[in-house]
Design an enzyme around this catalytic site. Structure first.
Site, PDB file in Angstrom:
ATOM      1  N   HIS A  93       0.841  -1.208   0.000  1.00  0.00           N
ATOM      2  CA  HIS A  93       0.000   0.000   0.000  1.00  0.00           C
ATOM      3  C   HIS A  93       0.873   1.254   0.000  1.00  0.00           C
ATOM      4  CE1 HIS A  93      -3.595   2.369   1.619  1.00  0.00           C
ATOM      5  NE2 HIS A  93      -2.579   3.205   1.732  1.00  0.00           N
ATOM      6  N   GLU A  94       1.851   1.285   0.909  1.00  0.00           N
ATOM      7  CA  GLU A  94       2.705   2.476   1.018  1.00  0.00           C
ATOM      8  C   GLU A  94       3.686   2.581  -0.148  1.00  0.00           C
ATOM      9  OE1 GLU A  94       1.677   4.654   2.932  1.00  0.00           O
ATOM     10  OE2 GLU A  94       0.405   3.405   4.188  1.00  0.00           O
ATOM     11  N   HIS A 153       2.086   4.207  -3.108  1.00  0.00           N
ATOM     12  CA  HIS A 153       2.050   5.676  -3.075  1.00  0.00           C
ATOM     13  C   HIS A 153       3.317   6.269  -3.703  1.00  0.00           C
ATOM     14  CE1 HIS A 153      -1.653   6.315  -0.910  1.00  0.00           C
ATOM     15  NE2 HIS A 153      -1.272   5.531   0.085  1.00  0.00           N
TER      16      HIS A 153
END
Length: 177
Positions: A80-81, A84
């Protein structure tokens, strides 16, 4: 990869770093281009599991949530990170394009097409592991639990707390004040 860790077993920290690197290798293979590795910090507090700092190319993770939820954390939070950062590298500001939304269509696309994951904007980890110790206080009508931070303010004479119900000042349980 630059590294900063707090209160985390070194073996767990190495697993986290290996997972971050594996996510970048997976992205590089899928997207056909290299990406620089970010600085990785394991010093986040609060309810968030992780965050990506785009301009400084850093990832931050919550050590308490990681330790309590290792498999899910590595499988979901790390990609998820990383997603980004990948979105910022591919479509972010400084590339002459408009600003992309943090969990917008580009991020969702990276989650699905690069990592094979269903995009989710929040985790569902049990937050009980984040509970802080408290100190018992009392008033005329009930007992209260003050955080260590509030207790220390009372001890230093910086604050005095009152019961919302009976309006009386709180006194530490067991103190002779």
């Amino acid at each position: 990869m630059s590294v900063t860790a707090t209160r985390l077993d070194p073996a767990l920290y190495q697993q986290l770093l290996a997972r971050v690197d594996a996510c970048f290798v997976q992205a590089e293979t899928r997207l056909g281009r290299p990406f620089p590795r970010p600085q990785v910090h394991c010093n986040m507090r609060g309810r968030a599991a992780g965050s990506a700092r785009l301009q400084t190319w850093e990832l931050r993770f919550n050590p308490a949530l990681y330790q309590a939820n290792q498999p899910a954390f590595l499988a979901e939070v790390v990609p998820h990170e990383v997603a980004h950062l990948l979105v910022y590298a591919l479509w972010g500001e400084g590339r002459g394009r408009s600003r992309v939304l943090p969990h917008g269509r580009q991020w969702q696309s990276v989650m699905r097409e690069v990592f094979g994951l269903e995009p989710s904007t929040t985790h569902s980890f049990d937050l009980a592991v984040l509970a802080q110790p408290t100190i018992p206080y009392r008033c005329l009508c009930q007992q209260h639990q003050l955080s260590v931070r509030r207790h220390n303010k009372v001890v230093r004479g910086e604050a005095r707390y009152h019961c919302r119900r009976c309006k009386q000042p709180l006194e530490r349980v067991g103190s002779s004040q």
